[in-house]
Design a protein around this motif. Structure first.
Motif, mmCIF file in Angstrom:
data_model
loop_
_atom_site.group_PDB
_atom_site.id
_atom_site.type_symbol
_atom_site.label_atom_id
_atom_site.label_comp_id
_atom_site.label_asym_id
_atom_site.label_seq_id
_atom_site.Cartn_x
_atom_site.Cartn_y
_atom_site.Cartn_z
ATOM 1 N N GLU A 80 6.799 -0.735 -0.569
ATOM 2 C CA GLU A 80 5.693 -1.251 -1.375
ATOM 3 C C GLU A 80 4.651 -0.184 -1.692
ATOM 4 O O GLU A 80 3.789 -0.416 -2.548
ATOM 5 N N ARG B 201 2.997 0.469 -5.153
ATOM 6 C CA ARG B 201 3.525 -0.486 -6.130
ATOM 7 C C ARG B 201 2.688 -1.765 -6.140
ATOM 8 O O ARG B 201 2.059 -2.111 -5.136
ATOM 9 N N LEU C 245 7.860 -7.643 -5.804
ATOM 10 C CA LEU C 245 7.445 -6.344 -6.316
ATOM 11 C C LEU C 245 7.457 -6.394 -7.841
ATOM 12 O O LEU C 245 8.473 -6.755 -8.441
ATOM 13 N N THR D 143 6.269 -3.722 -10.000
ATOM 14 C CA THR D 143 6.375 -2.438 -10.691
ATOM 15 C C THR D 143 7.496 -1.600 -10.067
ATOM 16 O O THR D 143 7.805 -1.748 -8.880
ATOM 17 N N LYS E 88 9.652 1.636 -8.505
ATOM 18 C CA LYS E 88 9.304 2.628 -7.487
ATOM 19 C C LYS E 88 8.962 3.979 -8.095
ATOM 20 O O LYS E 88 8.400 4.840 -7.405
#
Length: 513
Positions: free
Chosen positions: A157, A160, A173, A175, A177
């Motif tokens: 995370e 992000r 999540l 967005t 990586k």
């Protein structure tokens, strides 16, 4: 003058006349004395809907004009906390013919199902003793799940944007990586989120290289819910390939942005890379083809800014005061100018007031003053202190400001002690929570006004160049998120409460609208 008489020569005609007359008389008696159908609810505007804080009133349409007092006395709206716990939701009733409007006194708390029941009422032409009563009605709806955004601080995370659903205990999540998120702002319906980010592999992750994106959240907050077994399911859609870049940073640096409350315009502070003397505010609007239309907004050099609640203007720090600029690109002159103010913290939801900060530059005793400024031009000092006023949020009603203030501690080394406080529009202060010293802290007030989010950031002592950075530029070693409940007694007075740590690691939390 004599009218000619009608003669029925055929026996069948003569026999039909009294039959028709008898049937007409029977029909008339039936209409006058016969059984009328019972009054009923024809429409409930929130039936099976998912509603949010912006939904303030629902409508009920009846089949006949109703006795107002009878309906209001036999109406009940409850939040279903559990099978055995139902709490009434207060509101105000108004009428227009057969239509009743029910306006909530406060936003409906998020994360619950609701039941509207109306029975044992009668129409305007009947009485309490009449046998014809309203057909019992029961409607249902629910509010959005209680959910929040944050920027992750650990593991996969890190850097992000994450959506955490507190009601369902689910994380998502938002967005990829490959990007490190710097700032973000959700759209008013929560279905999308606007954010700025830099490439994770970039050597310089600073503000000078951030680009502007929009991502879907997987939530259609305004869509009707499918009610199954009493539980309303929020419609979702896949997130694959749902991140779109709106502005790159090839020709212009994107230093700061703000999203209008209606979600239709974005304001970005930009600087020309080839000509640093060309800088200022730009508007971004999405055209019919889905592409961003970018245009400069006429303005003088300035600093911080915030779009007003009506999405028609922007409060923009210029020189020794705050200018109010129209978002119409053709307007060339400021709408208003408020001297002496150096920061705008928040606007009341209805746009009737703003929380501004006035700086007193006295070198012997520098102070900051929190000022309430109304749309009628009234200015009222609410709080002055020798430290700093870091953040403030209006309650949904606009009667209370929840603030982060940091008072200067005695000693030769400059240090501040932050507090979470509540300040009424009359200037009454109530300390709610003592916070650990930290360089920056922001709060987010839940859309239903029942809780606050804030972070506690641990600053890295030996930062790596690739370390995450807070809004003040400090490297982040770790960060935790906290929830503070807003509790009131029967008279609406705030009660002391304790904060609780959320089971996630991140910073800069914001509630889903």
């Amino acid at each position: 003058m004599r009218f000619p008489s009608i003669k029925f020569s055929h026996p069948l005609d003569r026999a039909a006349v009294p039959v028709i007359a008898a049937l007409a008389l029977a029909l008339l008696l039936l209409l006058l004395l016969g059984q009328q159908p019972a009054p009923a609810v024809r429409e409930f505007s929130w039936q099976d809907r998912v509603v949010g804080a912006e939904d303030q009133a629902f409508f009920v349409n009846f089949s006949r004009p109703m006795d107002h007092e009878a309906v209001e006395a036999n109406l009940r709206l409850d939040a279903i906390i559990s099978e055995s716990d139902r709490q009434p939701v207060s509101g105000r009733v108004s009428w227009a013919g057969r239509r009743m409007a029910y306006t909530l006194n406060d936003p409906a708390p998020y994360g619950y199902s609701y039941r509207l029941a109306i029975d044992n009422a009668w129409d305007r032409f009947s009485s309490a003793e009449a046998s014809q009563r309203l057909v019992p009605f029961e409607g249902q709806f629910r509010t959005r799940d209680r959910a929040l955004f944050y920027i992750g601080a650990q593991g996969e995370e890190e850097g992000r944007l994450v959506l955490y659903n507190l009601t369902r205990r689910e994380k998502r999540l938002l967005t990829p990586k490959t990007l490190v998120v710097m700032d973000y702002e959700p759209y008013p319906q929560g279905d999308r989120v606007l954010f700025s980010a830099v490439e994770r592999t970039a050597r310089d992750r600073g503000l000078l290289n951030q680009q502007i994106y929009v991502a879907t959240t997987g939530i259609e907050a305004a869509a009707p819910a499918n009610t199954v077994g009493g539980e309303a399911e929020i419609t979702t859609f896949p997130l694959d390939n749902e991140v779109q870049r709106l502005l790159d940073s090839d020709e212009y640096q994107n230093l700061k942005f703000d999203l209008a409350p209606n979600g239709e315009v974005i304001v970005v502070y930009r600087v020309n890379r080839q000509n640093p003397g060309e800088f200022g505010l730009w508007t971004v609007r999405i055209d019919d083809s889905g592409e961003p239309a970018v245009a400069p907004l006429p303005s003088e050099p300035g600093g911080d800014f915030m779009i007003t609640p009506d999405s028609q203007a922007i409060a923009y720090l210029q020189g020794q005061g705050m200018a109010l600029l129209s978002l119409d690109e053709s307007a060339s002159e400021p709408l208003d100018f408020l001297p002496q103010y150096g920061m705008v913290l928040d606007f009341a939801k209805d746009g009737t007031a703003a929380a501004l900060v006035r700086f007193d530059a006295d070198p012997t005793d520098p102070t900051q003053t929190l000022v309430l400024v109304t749309n009628q031009g009234d200015e009222r000092d609410l709080l002055s202190l020798s430290g700093s006023i870091r953040d403030a949020r209006f309650s949904p009603s606009g009667d209370t400001l929840y603030c982060i203030v940091a008072e200067r501690l005695p000693g030769d080394v400059y240090a501040e002690q932050p507090y979470l406080v509540a300040i009424s529009k009359d200037g009454d202060r109530q300390d709610l929570l003592l916070l650990p010293p930290q360089p920056s802290i922001k709060i987010s007030l839940a859309p239903d006004g029942l809780g606050l989010l804030f972070d506690q950031v641990t600053t890295a002592t030996s930062p790596d160049p690739a370390s995450l950075r807070s809004s003040d530029g400090n490297a982040i070693e770790d960060s935790s998120l906290w929830f503070f409940p807003i509790l009131t007694d029967e008279d609406g007075m705030l009660l002391q409460a304790e904060s609780s740590q959320l089971p996630v690691a991140g910073f800069y939390p914001q509630w889903l609208p």
